[in-house]
Write a protein that holds these residues in place. Sequence first.
Motif, PDB file in Angstrom:
ATOM      1  N   ILE A 133       0.790  -1.174   0.027  1.00 37.64           N
ATOM      2  CA  ILE A 133       0.064  -0.038   0.141  1.00 37.64           C
ATOM      3  C   ILE A 133       0.735   1.121   0.012  1.00 37.64           C
ATOM      4  N   ILE A 136       2.457   1.910  -3.325  1.00 37.03           N
ATOM      5  CA  ILE A 136       1.448   2.371  -4.167  1.00 37.03           C
ATOM      6  C   ILE A 136       1.447   4.070  -3.822  1.00 37.03           C
ATOM      7  N   ALA A 139       4.345   5.490  -5.420  1.00 35.64           N
ATOM      8  CA  ALA A 139       4.437   5.790  -6.793  1.00 35.64           C
ATOM      9  C   ALA A 139       3.579   7.072  -7.034  1.00 35.64           C
TER      10      ALA A 139
END
Length: 225
Positions: A133, A136, A139
């Motif tokens: 998580i 992400i 990112a």
Amino acid sequence: MARFWETFNEAVEWFIKMTMTNIYWFILNLPFAFVIFTMIFSPVKIGLLYYLLCFFILVPLLFFPGTTALFAVARDWVLKRETASHATVFFKYFKDNYKKSVISGLIFMFLWLIIVGDVYYLQSVGNAVFSMIFLIFGAGLLVYTIQFISLSVHFEMDVKTLLKNAFYFTFRKPIYSLLIFFITTFLIYVSIAKLWFLLPFFTGSIIAYLSFFIFYRMYLRIKHE
């Protein structure tokens, strides 16, 4: 034949300006690169606090202002603006945007330390789900950082307004954001894992040019909607 030589000269010109600008950016960030290299590869582990102190100094004072200058030069390329010598233009942008870049660099350094610190901790305790998580989130933060820098070199805004607009640009057109993410991570991976010579000569310039090119196309599309 004349067309061939014209194309060849344009290619050489692009090669020179991208290479020289990337070299200025790379030399400026050599202390930052040295700290990263030492942290990853050195058999002698000095201590986390030492590296954190280096990041607190180098990211806002060198890396972020230098990267902002790189994007400002890339903006000139995308907009097809004639510029003076490569060194003059790069360091002019570095100087002109320095104060705002330092403030921005401090903000983003804290954001990245939170993400990296959480990922490191979660992986060390074996929590794969929450680690994924936060990866992400990382990112998203990468794209958000790039969008922020692109906005900062294209518009005259204060840092608070840039932070809000960068969030809007990051999530307004997710396809563009994904494209920026994949291009950036691919070039960084190839430069670090496969082709080290790209780092001092091409990586930064290519990422800056392609990222701003995508940002500008997204901006024009949003503007005409």
